[in-house]
Design an enzyme around this catalytic site. Structure first.
Site, mmCIF file in Angstrom:
data_model
loop_
_atom_site.group_PDB
_atom_site.id
_atom_site.type_symbol
_atom_site.label_atom_id
_atom_site.label_comp_id
_atom_site.label_asym_id
_atom_site.label_seq_id
_atom_site.Cartn_x
_atom_site.Cartn_y
_atom_site.Cartn_z
ATOM 1 N N HIS A 274 0.801 -1.223 0.000
ATOM 2 C CA HIS A 274 0.000 0.000 0.000
ATOM 3 C C HIS A 274 0.831 1.268 0.000
ATOM 4 O O HIS A 274 0.405 2.288 -0.510
ATOM 5 C CB HIS A 274 -1.043 -0.041 1.109
ATOM 6 N N ARG B 98 -15.271 2.064 -2.840
ATOM 7 C CA ARG B 98 -15.122 0.747 -2.211
ATOM 8 C C ARG B 98 -15.248 0.941 -0.709
ATOM 9 O O ARG B 98 -14.629 1.842 -0.140
ATOM 10 C CB ARG B 98 -13.744 0.171 -2.531
ATOM 11 N N GLU C 284 -11.487 -10.895 -5.435
ATOM 12 C CA GLU C 284 -10.110 -10.913 -4.924
ATOM 13 C C GLU C 284 -9.781 -12.266 -4.303
ATOM 14 O O GLU C 284 -8.630 -12.551 -3.992
ATOM 15 C CB GLU C 284 -9.936 -9.836 -3.855
ATOM 16 N N ASN D 296 -4.418 -7.498 -7.374
ATOM 17 C CA ASN D 296 -3.335 -7.550 -6.383
ATOM 18 C C ASN D 296 -3.596 -8.670 -5.388
ATOM 19 O O ASN D 296 -2.732 -9.481 -5.087
ATOM 20 C CB ASN D 296 -3.224 -6.232 -5.610
ATOM 21 N N CYS E 124 -9.286 -3.456 -11.272
ATOM 22 C CA CYS E 124 -8.671 -2.271 -10.659
ATOM 23 C C CYS E 124 -7.360 -2.563 -9.946
ATOM 24 O O CYS E 124 -6.841 -1.708 -9.251
ATOM 25 C CB CYS E 124 -9.654 -1.611 -9.702
HETATM 26 C C1 PEP Z 1 -6.495 -5.346 -5.298
HETATM 27 O O1 PEP Z 1 -6.387 -6.155 -4.391
HETATM 28 O O2 PEP Z 1 -6.153 -5.578 -6.475
HETATM 29 C C2 PEP Z 1 -7.076 -4.020 -5.032
HETATM 30 C C3 PEP Z 1 -7.364 -3.195 -5.999
HETATM 31 O O3 PEP Z 1 -7.243 -3.660 -3.732
HETATM 32 P P1 PEP Z 1 -6.061 -3.215 -2.783
HETATM 33 O O4 PEP Z 1 -4.825 -3.098 -3.597
HETATM 34 O O5 PEP Z 1 -6.451 -1.943 -2.149
HETATM 35 O O6 PEP Z 1 -5.991 -4.357 -1.812
HETATM 36 MG MG MG Z 2 -7.406 -5.791 -2.521
#
Ligand code: PEP
Ligand code: MG
Length: 755
Positions: free
Chosen positions: A366, A509, A609, A632, A680
């Protein structure tokens, strides 16, 4: 040892005299080894210095064959000396030749000696060389002798760091020079190029006064500094300013534990009394020892505590030397840190921050996501960079190639000034693309959205010319706030975001906290072993419904009379989505009953996810309005690679057939159900990976604002039909050539821009 406890002090005094003599560097080293040997009644004293090529070269010796000086050498890890350097640990052996790692160094005539005491020469936890004493008789050296030798090592470390011995190494070789230019390769976390000066996230204090004039006085200084340190930590914990500094409570508790540790205090006092060190030098000595011991740990929890311990030591040194950590960031600051949380990065003054350099850090962590959101170049996984850099050093961060240039020579700097100009021209090209549609050569329109999370993302979003905000990470507001944002504060932010989007769709989100996104004020009852798979995201929302309800209410209120899109993170079962949807409906009814304006339309989606959803797609697609793939997390869970762990995060390529097939399944199924599917995760953010996503069926993607230009440029130069024809057979051949390579060659042959 001669002179009992006063031995080390006598040694230090003699060494100080040697340091002051107007003699050449080699003569000084020769005198030092003679002095040590005499003081410790050792027949041999040898000094090995680490060269830039990773070889330890014999720089001075008393007792071994002097002919071998600047000729004999060992690699790190080779022989006992190499082992000491590799492990940064002391070796105290009654019979060195019986040790499995012993290897005779040719030309030194050392076979006559049995007992062996070797210490690493450490500076800021970094090994610069090895110092050894040897005797003919078989004996174990006393603890005081170990200490004396380590203390001497500290002084030699300063000589090495001063650059005095640079020219002494064997022909063609150079000593590891802490002042010389360095080009260190790392991994790109956030695109961009920055020129500026190093600001250490945890500034080091350089100790220059090693020797105690009056040991009693030094113990008093140490005691007073420790008392102040304890007070300041207690204050920080009690005053609740914890969140303000972005520091996790656990960390402060760890500080407190160390600060009150009697063993730590005792070891530092002993270093003053027994070795005659100044208070500062004693603190550093004990830090080096502790570091060396803890570094051998493999337990990540303990390694994490090592950072805390280092930080505490620096605080204590600042107490002793009266230096406050400056909160004022200089212009053109490039922050260098071992690791950093997203909230800590947000604490820096963005107008002065030009880059972020990390020893750890992965592309989907992050802190990297926030760096991209802030358009700050960032490079990670640069081993040891914190020890290589000094505050104020000039530095260039190249978030294109992943290189960091420390103390760059003038020609490198000049080349980068040109590169920055070139990049500015490219940015100009992207700006001109802003009003052009992302349509492929064969006429397929791809929706390009941006990922955002804070108000200051809005101008970037606007400049990018994106279709909308595809992922608004609401947790960022929570991460930078000192306490839980109230309903009104949440609604205010959401409303401003909708205003700024001027009718373009925004997908909010709901809170995705937990994992590596911690809120200092949301305390957890238990420490989780696997937080990424623990109590996070929608799981918290469904357990603590007040949190989710408040947020949903804020969203509904903010979007009164407008379109609202909301999605839920980390959905693992369809049932979770249904529960979340019911909660939203409940809030809608509540607001309606109280006469509030409701959104003109409400679309609810699930993030994909968790791999389990791939096997429940029919059911999921029957109840959602849209899905958004978080690559991700999906990749981390499908391949079982921790996205935040630099050791494994890069191990597998997401452009492998297995992962792309999973994505293709999602795209196809969604089309079958007539439900929009977007994506995303960071995978959408580079032209090359975005090409793969289009080829497996995605027609909508969301990415960092800075990626929109480059991805659009690619889209406008690609023929999607051709691309699909290229990829379809490759996906059926897991043993075929790497898809990344196929795409690169394809782009090259058709002049498709990839950056
Ligand atoms: C992901 O997991 O791809 C996502 C967009 O959420 P984050 O990166 O905030 O976990
Ligand atoms: Mg995520």
């Amino acid at each position: 040892m001669r002179g009992g406890l006063s031995g080390p002090r006598v040694l230090l005094r003699r060494l100080r005299e040697v340091m002051a003599e107007p003699i050449s560097a080699q003569e000084r080293l020769d005198k030092i080894v003679v002095t040590i040997a005499a003081n410790m009644v050792a027949e041999v004293c040898s000094l090995y210095v680490l060269r830039a090529d990773g070889v330890l070269e014999l720089f001075a010796t008393e007792g071994l064959n002097r002919e071998a000086v600047h000729k004999a050498s060992l690699r790190i890890g080779q022989g006992l000396v190499g082992l000491i350097a590799a492990e940064a640990a002391v070796l105290n052996l009654a019979d060195a030749q019986e040790h499995p790692a012993f290897s005779y160094i040719p030309g030194t005539d050392e076979e006559a000696y049995h007992s062996f005491l070797g210490v690493p020469i450490l500076r800021s936890g970094r090994t610069l060389g090895v110092l050894v004493v040897q005797n003919r008789v078989r004996k174990t050296y006393s603890e005081e002798e170990e200490e004396a030798l380590q203390t001497t090592g500290m002084i030699i470390a300063e000589i090495i760091a001063s650059g005095e011995v640079l020219g002494l190494a064997a022909a063609q070789q150079t000593v590891l020079d802490l002042n010389r230019p360095m080009h260190v390769p790392g991994v790109v976390l956030s695109d961009g190029v920055g020129l500026g000066h190093v600001v250490l996230h945890e500034p080091r204090v350089v100790v220059t006064n090693f020797i105690a004039e009056d040991p009693e006085q030094e113990v008093k200084r140490l005691t007073a500094a420790i008392a102040n340190l304890r007070l300041s930590i207690d204050d920080m914990i009690d005053s609740g300013e914890v969140a303000h500094h972005g520091e996790h409570r656990d960390v402060l508790e760890a500080y407190r534990m160390f600060a009150y540790d009697r063993g730590w205090t005792r070891r530092m006092e002993e270093a003053i009394v027994r070795s005659g060190l100044s208070a500062e030098a004693a603190v550093e000595r004990v830090q080096s020892d502790t570091r060396a011991r803890m570094q051998r740990q493999t337990d990540p929890y303990l390694l994490e505590r090592l950072h805390d311990f280092d930080d505490l030591t620096y605080r204590l040194l600042r107490e002793l030397m009266g230096k406050e950590k400056s909160s004022e960031l200089p212009d053109n600051a490039i922050v260098v840190a071992r690791s950093m949380g997203a909230a800590e990065l947000l604490d820096y003054d963005r107008s002065k921050l030009r880059g972020l350099v990390l020893e750890e850090g992965t592309t989907t962590s992050h802190v990297a996501i926030v760096a991209r959101a802030l358009s700050i170049p960032a490079v990670g996984q640069l081993a040891n960079v914190v020890s290589l850099a000094e505050n104020g050093d000039s530095i260039i961060i190249d978030g294109e190639s992943g290189y960091v240039h420390l103390r760059p020579p003038a020609d490198v700097e000049q080349a980068y000034v040109t590169k920055v100009r070139f990049r500015a021209r490219r940015q100009e090209r992207y700006r001109q693309l802003r009003f052009k549609a992302p349509v492929t050569l064969d006429g397929v329109r791809i929706a390009l959205n941006t990922n955002a999370g804070l108000l200051f993302d809005l101008p970037h979003f606007d400049e990018s010319g994106a279709d909308g905000i595809g992922l608004f990470r609401t947790e960022l507001q929570f991460m930078i706030a000192p306490t839980f944002p109230k309903l009104g504060q949440q609604a205010e932010l959401y409303s401003k975001i909708l205003d700024g989007a001027t009718g373009r769709p925004v997908t909010f989100r709901t809170l995705d906290i937990g994992g590596d996104k911690v809120l200092p004020y949301l305390t957890r009852s238990v420490q989780e072993e696997n937080p990424a798979m623990g109590w996070r995201a929608i799981r918290i929302g469904l357990d603590r419904t007040v949190i989710l309800r408040t947020q949903v209410r804020a969203l509904l209120k903010a979007a009164g009379g407008r379109e609202l899109r909301v999605m839920f993170p980390m959905i693992s079962t369809v049932d979770e989505f249904i529960k979340a949807k019911e909660l939203v409906k409940g809030e809608q009814r509540f607001l309606e009953k109280h006469g509030h304006a409701l959104p003109s339309s409400l679309k609810l989606g699930a993030m994909i996810e968790v791999p389990a959803l791939l096997f429940e797609l029919d059911e999921l697609l029957s109840v959602v309005d849209f899905v958004s793939v978080g690559t991700n997390d999906l990749f981390q869970f499908m391949l079982a690679v921790d996205r935040g762990n630099a050791k494994v995060a890069q191990r597998f390529d997401p452009l492998a057939p297995s992962f792309l097939r999973a994505l293709r399944t999602i795209a196809r199924k969604s089309a079958e159900y007539g439900k929009p599917a977007t994506l995303c995760g960071e995978l959408g953010g580079t032209p090359l990976t975005a090409m793969a996503l289009m080829a497996v069926g995605f027609r909508s993607m969301s990415m960092a604002a800075t990626s929109v230009g480059p991805v659009k440029d690619m889209i406008r130069s690609v023929n999607l039909g051709e691309l699909e024809a290229l990829l379809a057979p490759a996906l059926n051949r897991p043993d075929g050539p790497p898809i990344r390579k196929l795409l690169q060659d394809f782009a090259e042959s058709r002049d498709i821009p990839l950056n």
